[in-house]
Design an enzyme around this catalytic site. Structure first.
Site, short mmCIF file in Angstrom:
data_model
loop_
_atom_site.label_atom_id
_atom_site.label_comp_id
_atom_site.label_asym_id
_atom_site.label_seq_id
_atom_site.Cartn_x
_atom_site.Cartn_y
_atom_site.Cartn_z
CG ASP A 1 -2.28 0.93 0.81
OD1 ASP A 1 -2.55 1.41 -0.39
OD2 ASP A 1 -3.10 0.90 2.15
CG ASP A 2 2.94 2.92 3.34
OD1 ASP A 2 3.68 3.82 3.66
OD2 ASP A 2 2.59 2.37 4.24
#
Length: 685
Positions: free
Chosen positions: A420-421
């Site tokens: 996600d990051d």
């Protein structure tokens, strides 16, 4: 559309346009010239809203730029619940390193979070939670609060009504067992020999999500050692019946999974009594090596609090003294998780979120119209580029040939970058005009390659690992503390799909499989489940921008169902909100709760992506953001809109209240996300 053996599909739905098509179909909500008094009035209202939104965007931009760290990053407080603070005091009691100043400051924070009924909740406005209340109560006893004080007596009475310590979660009872307040024999067994299970085994440590894995390995040492420190007081007042604190419970049916694992636990208790000393000692040494190898440069473990406290206890039990470099660095890292409030209270963060906050802040500022070469955006990009991870971690167990290239959530967490990051950092970097574009391109190329390689078999993406979907870890009697596996989720998958589109690879087969998975995961109501944010508003706010980015038309049935759901759950005041209780009661709470700045922004981001800029729902949502903005350009948000474990562990990211409203307002004012100086330039495979 061709189905595969894993249930995914190989192509976009029939009629879905190319991500590169110039003529993307509109939703049919485009406004035509309005005439007459009513039409002119509506036009004036829209113009007033647009003017107010521009002013709010400017104020919010100034505020967000003002809170950037000189090094280039942003970080808001990460607020969870008082178990972090209580366990900090229990750890210090166990290690014999109590500090009166820290104890009183922590107790001040815990007292301040107590509800009127004497309990403690796991999120703002939530119901009292038994294990949290027990841990808070014990921490206050350690701080010197008398059991007959009104706030303590009310808490202990409630605890007894709920079944007492016997009804609490395993983690709470482990903490109590460390001081003899609970029997080790009455806890699920967790043998250190688990470290020897092969990687492919359904109950190997790599079958657990990374957060659970990092916690369980040190706890196997604690479980084998079964230490007991002298208790400074008794806790009889927390038992429903002090004479029988742990009444027997019937086992589940032998033919059920629960029954099977309960009986396995009984067998492990027998094994604990006959385990050979040398093999067990060797297993504990192997577990200790595993722990030490994963300590980060700043002394933490995985950048999160739970693995750190249990790793410190485990290593101390194996003979590491408090002056040993490993333990000294670990204790120092925990202190960096402390937030000192103006009133003298001390709150412990479960984790810190600088990479996540920085990429989201960069996206928000760019979408709000800050120039791509603005010095503060360039500084943020420089900092993010320096945080990219270039070595393998535990994720490589399932992807041994994949080259590194991801980002973690925290300052220090090289073992566990997350998908996600990484996707959001790519989206942020693409919006910045950096003086060294070649460096940025190479960084993005590595990141996209890594994220692509972390796709699970079903076409979607989890947060930290690929195909971390074994059903068995959640069945263990030990695992009652929240989600312990890392299956793919709609929000993470949507962000990866959006990343693919941003780098010109919306037609990549991996992106197409991700889109097909997302469309198949839509709830009957039209929303998407939010794994890492609360909840259906977050999931829907993540998916619709991704679908728009890859060219799914606004008229697509899935998009229209989602728009209809968002319009139905909009609050009377014009905002959106969703309570954490939607994780347990979808029908009663999905899309329902007090309006918040972050959740209103997510809904607006979804509606804007669906072509609803001139719709009444968007106008009302924008007005809510404008009218709830504080004079300094920020927003207030006491509600918890982030998710660690659905229902079990909720998060209030203090920067969410700023970055997401600014993103939504910026997209409303400027007509969509910032394209960035390198938009449309594809990256390599």
């Amino acid at each position: 559309m061709t189905a595969t053996t894993d249930g995914s599909t190989e192509a976009l739905p029939p009629g879905a346009p190319s991500a590169n098509d110039a003529d993307v179909e509109k939703s049919g909500t485009d406004k035509v010239e309005e005439s007459g008094p009513a039409g002119r009035e509506r036009t004036a209202v829209r113009q007033d809203t647009a003017d107010a939104a521009r002013e709010a965007t400017a104020r919010a931009t100034d505020y967000l730029l003002s809170v950037q760290d000189p090094a280039g990053w942003w970080k808001g407080d990460l607020e969870t619940n008082v178990t972090m603070d209580a366990e900090d005091l229990l750890l210090r009691q166990f290690l014999g390193i109590q500090d009166p100043k820290l104890t009183e400051a922590t107790a001040r924070h815990i007292r301040g979070e107590q509800r009127p009924d004497g309990t403690w909740a796991t999120f703002y406005g939530g119901p009292g939670e038994l294990s949290t209340t027990i841990e808070a109560y014990v921490a206050l006893r350690l701080a010197g609060d008398a059991p007959d004080a009104p706030h303590m007596a009310t808490a202990s009475a409630w605890i007894r009504e709920q079944g007492g310590i016997a009804a609490s979660r395993v983690f709470t009872r482990i903490w109590l067992a460390l001081f003899g307040w609970w029997k080790w024999d009455d806890l699920p067994e967790l043998p250190p020999e688990l470290i020897y299970f092969p990687k492919w085994f359904p109950l190997s440590i790599y079958a657990f999500g990374c957060w659970a894995r990092q916690t369980i390995v040190p706890l196997t040492i604690v479980s084998a050692k079964r230490p007991v420190r002298p208790a400074p007081f008794a806790l009889d007042e927390l038992h429903k019946d002090p004479a029988d604190p742990n009444p027997p419970r019937p086992l589940a049916r032998t033919t059920s999974w629960d029954g099977l694992f309960q009986r396995l636990d009984k067998a492990l208790h027998l094994y604990h009594k006959v385990a050979l000393r040398r093999p067990r000692a060797a297993a504990m040494r192997s577990a200790a090596r595993w722990i030490i190898e994963r300590q980060e440069n700043d002394g933490c473990w995985g950048g999160i609090q739970p693995p750190a406290v249990y790793s410190l206890i485990a290593l101390h039990l194996l003979g590491y003294d408090l002056d040993h470099p490993v333990l000294r660095a670990g204790l120092e890292s925990l202190e960096r998780f402390a937030v000192w409030r103006a009133d003298g209270a001390r709150m412990i963060e479960a984790c810190q979120s600088p990479v996540w906050d920085t990429c989201l802040a960069t996206i928000a500022l760019a979408d709000a119209g800050v120039p791509a070469d603005h010095p503060q955006l360039v500084k943020a990009a420089d900092w993010m580029l320096g945080e990219q991870i270039d070595r393998p971690g535990d994720w490589s167990v399932r992807r041994p040939q994949l080259l590194s290239g991801g980002w973690a959530f925290e300052f220090h967490n090289d073992n566990y970058p997350d998908i996600d990051d990484t996707a959001e950092v790519v989206l942020a970097l693409r919006r910045v005009q950096h003086p060294d574009p070649q460096r940025v391109r190479e960084s993005i190329d590595r990141a996209v390659r890594w994220n692509a390689g972390m796709q699970s078999r079903n076409g979607a993406w989890g947060a930290f690992d690929a195909d971390n979907t074994s059903p068995f870890p959640n069945r263990l009697p030990f695992c009652d503390f929240g989600e312990v596996i890392d299956p793919p989720s709609a929000d993470v998958t949507a962000h990866v799909v959006e990343m693919f589109a941003e780098v010109g690879r919306g037609h990549d087969p991996r992106a197409r499989r991700g889109v097909a998975w997302l469309l198949a995961e839509q709830e009957p109501c039209g929303a998407w489940f939010g794994r890492w944010g609360t909840n259906y508003v977050y999931g829907t706010g993540s998916v619709l921008p991704a679908l728009a980015a890859v060219g799914i038309p606004a008229a697509h049935p899935a998009v229209r169902r989602a728009v209809g759901w968002l319009e139905r759950v909009q609050n009377e005041d014009g905002g959106w909100g969703e309570d954490q209780r939607s994780y347990r009661d979808r029908d009663g709470w999905a899309g329902r709760g007090a309006s918040t700045a972050s959740q209103t922004a997510w809904a607006l981001m979804a509606l804007l992506a669906a072509g609803e800029r001139d719709g009444e729902a968007v106008r009302r949502g924008v007005r809510w953001l404008v009218e709830s903005q504080l004079p300094d350009g920020s927003w207030d948000e006491p509600y918890f809109t982030g998710t660690g474990f659905p229902w079990d562990f909720s998060i209030n990211y203090h920067l969410y209240r700023q970055v997401f409203p600014l993103t939504a307002l910026g997209r409303y004012v400027h007509g969509g996300p910032a394209t960035g100086p390198t938009a449309g330039a594809p990256v390599g495979d």
